[in-house]
Design a protein around this motif. Sequence first.
Motif, PDB file in Angstrom:
ATOM      1  N   GLY A 185       0.881  -1.278   0.713  1.00 42.66           N
ATOM      2  CA  GLY A 185      -0.309   0.084  -0.102  1.00 42.66           C
ATOM      3  C   GLY A 185       0.581   1.479  -0.324  1.00 42.66           C
ATOM      4  N   GLY A 186       2.185   1.294   0.260  1.00 42.71           N
ATOM      5  CA  GLY A 186       2.981   2.351   0.528  1.00 42.71           C
ATOM      6  C   GLY A 186       3.084   2.845  -1.391  1.00 42.71           C
ATOM      7  N   ASN A 187       3.850   4.244  -1.284  1.00 41.62           N
ATOM      8  CA  ASN A 187       3.082   5.126  -2.759  1.00 41.62           C
ATOM      9  C   ASN A 187       5.116   4.699  -3.113  1.00 41.62           C
ATOM     10  OD1 ASN A 187       5.047   6.941  -1.215  1.00 41.62           O
ATOM     11  ND2 ASN A 187       2.754   8.332  -1.454  1.00 41.62           N
ATOM     12  N   ALA A 188       5.293   5.124  -4.775  1.00 39.92           N
ATOM     13  CA  ALA A 188       6.931   5.162  -5.054  1.00 39.92           C
ATOM     14  C   ALA A 188       7.692   6.167  -4.145  1.00 39.92           C
ATOM     15  CB  ALA A 188       6.333   6.021  -6.272  1.00 39.92           C
ATOM     16  N   LEU A 189       7.453   7.210  -3.546  1.00 41.08           N
ATOM     17  CA  LEU A 189       8.457   8.132  -2.363  1.00 41.08           C
ATOM     18  C   LEU A 189       8.736   7.419  -1.271  1.00 41.08           C
ATOM     19  CD1 LEU A 189       9.929  10.760  -2.291  1.00 41.08           C
ATOM     20  CD2 LEU A 189       7.488  11.368  -0.925  1.00 41.08           C
ATOM     21  N   ASP A 190       7.836   6.129  -0.757  1.00 44.47           N
ATOM     22  CA  ASP A 190       8.027   5.753   0.346  1.00 44.47           C
ATOM     23  C   ASP A 190       8.929   4.540   0.134  1.00 44.47           C
ATOM     24  OD1 ASP A 190       6.183   7.175   2.121  1.00 44.47           O
ATOM     25  OD2 ASP A 190       4.581   5.718   1.564  1.00 44.47           O
ATOM     26  N   ALA A 191       8.563   3.811  -1.111  1.00 40.83           N
ATOM     27  CA  ALA A 191       9.081   2.809  -1.328  1.00 40.83           C
ATOM     28  C   ALA A 191      10.964   3.067  -1.760  1.00 40.83           C
ATOM     29  CB  ALA A 191       8.667   2.503  -2.962  1.00 40.83           C
ATOM     30  N   VAL A 192      11.328   4.536  -2.143  1.00 36.62           N
ATOM     31  CA  VAL A 192      12.643   4.832  -2.530  1.00 36.62           C
ATOM     32  C   VAL A 192      12.916   4.918  -0.926  1.00 36.62           C
ATOM     33  CG1 VAL A 192      12.444   5.310  -4.608  1.00 36.62           C
ATOM     34  CG2 VAL A 192      12.022   7.126  -3.362  1.00 36.62           C
ATOM     35  N   GLU A 193      13.088   6.148  -0.887  1.00 34.67           N
ATOM     36  CA  GLU A 193      13.215   6.224   0.936  1.00 34.67           C
ATOM     37  C   GLU A 193      13.563   4.948   1.571  1.00 34.67           C
ATOM     38  OE1 GLU A 193      12.084   8.728   5.333  1.00 34.67           O
ATOM     39  OE2 GLU A 193      10.536   8.400   3.585  1.00 34.67           O
ATOM     40  N   GLN A 194      12.566   4.430   2.055  1.00 35.36           N
ATOM     41  CA  GLN A 194      13.228   3.136   2.594  1.00 35.36           C
ATOM     42  C   GLN A 194      13.987   2.218   1.850  1.00 35.36           C
ATOM     43  OE1 GLN A 194      11.868   2.106   6.060  1.00 35.36           O
ATOM     44  NE2 GLN A 194      10.691   4.410   5.267  1.00 35.36           N
ATOM     45  N   GLY A 195      13.959   2.063   0.906  1.00 34.03           N
ATOM     46  CA  GLY A 195      15.040   1.292  -0.338  1.00 34.03           C
ATOM     47  C   GLY A 195      16.427   1.928   0.796  1.00 34.03           C
TER      48      GLY A 195
END
Length: 336
Positions: A71-81
């Motif tokens: 359910g996360g978005n692309a912005l959350d994904a790149v930060e957490q990665g």
Amino acid sequence: MKRRKFIKAASLTSVGLAVGGSLMSCNEAVSKESKEQNEEAIADLKGLPLVVATWHVKAATAKAMEILQTGGNALDAVEQGCRVEEADKKNQTVGKGGLPDRDGKVTLDASIMDKHGNCGSVVYLQNITHAVSVARKVMEDTPHVMLAGEGAKQFALSKGFEPEDLLTEASKKAWEKWKVEAQYKPIINIENHDTIGLLALDKNGDISGACTTSGLAYKLGGRVGDSAIIGSGLFIDNDIGGCVATGLGEEVIKTVGSFLVVELMRQGRSPQQACEEAIHRIVKKPNSNFMDFQVGYIAINKKGESGCYSIHQWFSMTKFQDGVNAQIQSDYFNKS
């Protein structure tokens, strides 16, 4: 005279209203057509979501994909990665454990950019592990794009980030060994100047990107590379695609590399073709000494296509798409 002026003005007003009405109708039609085309483009997307990253960082792409699939978005994904690599003490190119400058200080650069074109970055940040998250705070909580040095650190502390010593024993020993001869030279594909960059395309067809680095090992104090400079180390245009760079930042900055790749995609190039052309711009410069340094680009477009290219062999991209998290060896320019 007054009557003639009134009639003339009234006539012009009538024409203006007629033309204005026509323009409004035209704009509404164009707006409707653009909306329909965008909806069709999203409907045609395949292989969503998509995550790509520079180098062999499967843990980072896995984390980013986990965010997208829950359910996360692309912005959350790149930060957490990026945070995965920043916390890995064994990765001496980013975050905790990063190789220091020639004075023994670990200094970090990072940037992040969202689907709206909003962006934030930090440069010469010390004693804070997650530089990418500080960059996001700059983007979301300040009117600025970039904070530097002590100002960036104080801002991070005000936002609740915990200070810590980032120089690990392994990086300290490497620095002390370097000081014996103190040779200041980037080494191709050796982890003394590489950035971790991530791009993500979420299920809604929205793109974000981030990159983080401890910069060139044993650099002059105060040196800043391309990673935190929007348009050089990272650029996102949600209508077109995104790109991140790695390698010797000075050479990326000279051609505003990531912006160039996105603009080439805007002109109709595929991500692969755009990355190749951006590398050619570097190596074909007069007096280019490209044999002595590495630069690599990765890119994605709105269709869910990706590409990567570098000057020399052994650059790689990690790609997570359609359930497969794989390392992909990049094609390269110098085949001599």
